[in-house]
Write a protein that holds these residues in place. Structure first.
Motif, mmCIF file in Angstrom:
data_model
loop_
_atom_site.group_PDB
_atom_site.id
_atom_site.type_symbol
_atom_site.label_atom_id
_atom_site.label_comp_id
_atom_site.label_asym_id
_atom_site.label_seq_id
_atom_site.Cartn_x
_atom_site.Cartn_y
_atom_site.Cartn_z
ATOM 1 N N ALA A 29 0.817 -1.215 0.000
ATOM 2 C CA ALA A 29 0.000 0.000 0.000
ATOM 3 C C ALA A 29 0.850 1.264 0.000
ATOM 4 O O ALA A 29 0.420 2.319 -0.471
ATOM 5 C CB ALA A 29 -0.939 -0.003 1.209
ATOM 6 N N LYS A 30 2.047 1.161 0.523
ATOM 7 C CA LYS A 30 2.946 2.309 0.559
ATOM 8 C C LYS A 30 4.377 1.812 0.367
ATOM 9 O O LYS A 30 4.653 0.619 0.558
ATOM 10 C CB LYS A 30 2.823 3.060 1.885
ATOM 11 C CG LYS A 30 3.217 2.242 3.100
ATOM 12 C CD LYS A 30 3.059 3.059 4.380
ATOM 13 C CE LYS A 30 3.509 2.253 5.603
ATOM 14 N NZ LYS A 30 3.385 3.034 6.851
ATOM 15 N N PRO A 31 5.284 2.684 -0.019
ATOM 16 C CA PRO A 31 6.667 2.246 -0.261
ATOM 17 C C PRO A 31 7.292 1.611 0.972
ATOM 18 O O PRO A 31 7.062 2.055 2.106
ATOM 19 C CB PRO A 31 7.386 3.555 -0.626
ATOM 20 C CG PRO A 31 6.312 4.459 -1.122
ATOM 21 C CD PRO A 31 5.096 4.122 -0.311
ATOM 22 N N LEU A 32 8.065 0.565 0.746
ATOM 23 C CA LEU A 32 8.786 -0.082 1.843
ATOM 24 C C LEU A 32 10.022 0.738 2.189
ATOM 25 O O LEU A 32 10.704 1.250 1.301
ATOM 26 C CB LEU A 32 9.225 -1.492 1.432
ATOM 27 C CG LEU A 32 8.131 -2.503 1.076
ATOM 28 C CD1 LEU A 32 8.774 -3.798 0.632
ATOM 29 C CD2 LEU A 32 7.213 -2.749 2.260
ATOM 30 N N ASP A 33 10.299 0.852 3.474
ATOM 31 C CA ASP A 33 11.538 1.521 3.847
ATOM 32 C C ASP A 33 12.701 0.567 3.582
ATOM 33 O O ASP A 33 12.510 -0.624 3.327
ATOM 34 C CB ASP A 33 11.514 1.957 5.315
ATOM 35 C CG ASP A 33 11.274 0.787 6.279
ATOM 36 O OD1 ASP A 33 12.041 -0.193 6.220
ATOM 37 O OD2 ASP A 33 10.309 0.849 7.058
ATOM 38 N N GLU A 34 13.898 1.090 3.598
ATOM 39 C CA GLU A 34 15.079 0.315 3.229
ATOM 40 C C GLU A 34 15.252 -0.927 4.108
ATOM 41 O O GLU A 34 15.566 -2.015 3.609
ATOM 42 C CB GLU A 34 16.325 1.190 3.329
ATOM 43 C CG GLU A 34 17.604 0.531 2.818
ATOM 44 C CD GLU A 34 17.574 0.235 1.331
ATOM 45 O OE1 GLU A 34 18.403 -0.573 0.875
ATOM 46 O OE2 GLU A 34 16.717 0.807 0.628
ATOM 47 N N LYS A 35 15.014 -0.792 5.405
ATOM 48 C CA LYS A 35 15.188 -1.920 6.318
ATOM 49 C C LYS A 35 14.198 -3.035 5.993
ATOM 50 O O LYS A 35 14.559 -4.220 5.946
ATOM 51 C CB LYS A 35 14.998 -1.459 7.762
ATOM 52 C CG LYS A 35 15.173 -2.576 8.786
ATOM 53 C CD LYS A 35 14.984 -2.057 10.200
ATOM 54 C CE LYS A 35 15.126 -3.190 11.221
ATOM 55 N NZ LYS A 35 14.918 -2.696 12.619
ATOM 56 N N THR A 36 12.937 -2.653 5.746
ATOM 57 C CA THR A 36 11.908 -3.648 5.443
ATOM 58 C C THR A 36 12.175 -4.326 4.121
ATOM 59 O O THR A 36 11.998 -5.534 3.968
ATOM 60 C CB THR A 36 10.513 -2.979 5.425
ATOM 61 O OG1 THR A 36 10.288 -2.345 6.677
ATOM 62 C CG2 THR A 36 9.430 -4.011 5.185
#
Length: 231
Positions: free
Chosen positions: A162-169
């Protein structure tokens, strides 16, 4: 407040959906290592792509393999695709039904040579035009890309959130998916954004579709409630 916390739930996702992912990746492995197809007596492609587009893609793969120019042809085709997408006048020219084959071929060959495309790429387009298959160009390029991905041992995986994944995820997700690959295979991750799924994720790997979206869960709950009320 987000409906789904990717970082905190990643371990849970792996446990809960391990069986589904295992089946999906197994299917992808079969897809990537399927019985090779041939184009005539040419060099065998690592997978078979069906349809008209597939036949042209196999033919150019065989020819490019023989001349050791697979990467060049792939670059040519991707470059042409981007050129058409970025210049409306070219897209309109390709779709114009009033132009003769000779006119289209002359202009396209000129354009390809300006882009320093290989003779194989030029010949491909000449053949498509001659056979009234120019409208299939995008499909041929996509089919060729599929063959090239298998040639490189890539396992395609599209993940929609639904939204961009952060780098860690994103790294956590890649780590989970990497665990299902065989030696020599390369993960090709395509991240897509679709706010309508609300939360969770949808995973497409090989020919499998794993829907873990919050929106889908809500629809199932609503459907169950409606069915209960009708009883």
């Amino acid at each position: 407040r987000a409906l789904y916390s990717y970082c905190s739930k990643m371990a849970a996702v792996r446990r809960l959906y391990h069986w589904s992912f295992s089946r999906a990746v197994a299917a992808s492995r079969a897809y990537a290592t399927a019985t090779p197809a041939t184009s005539g007596e040419g060099i065998r492609a690592p997978i078979q792509v069906f349809g008209i587009e597939g036949r042209y893609a196999h033919a150019i793969f065989s020819a490019a393999s023989k001349s050791k120019s697979l990467e060049k042809v792939e670059s040519d085709l991707n470059g042409f695709q981007k050129l058409v997408a970025g210049r409306k006048e070219i897209a309109d020219f390709l779709k114009n039904p009033t132009l003769t084959k000779q006119h289209k071929e002359a202009k396209i060959v000129e354009l390809l040579k300006e882009q320093k495309c290989s003779d194989l790429t030029v010949n491909l387009f000449s053949t498509l035009i001659s056979n009234n298959r120019l409208s299939r160009t995008s499909g041929v390029i996509k089919a060729f890309g599929t063959i090239m991905s298998a040639h490189r041992g890539e396992v395609l995986c599209a993940v929609t959130t639904a939204k961009p994944l952060d780098e860690k995820t994103r790294k956590e997700l890649e780590k989970v998916l990497q665990g299902f690959l065989e030696k020599g295979q390369v993960l090709r991750l395509d991240l897509k954004i679709e706010p309508s799924i609300i939360g969770g994720m949808v995973v497409e790997i090989g020919d499998k579709y794993i829907d873990m979206a919050t929106a889908t869960k809500i629809k199932k709950i609503v459907k169950t409630l409606n069915e209960s009320l009708l009883q």
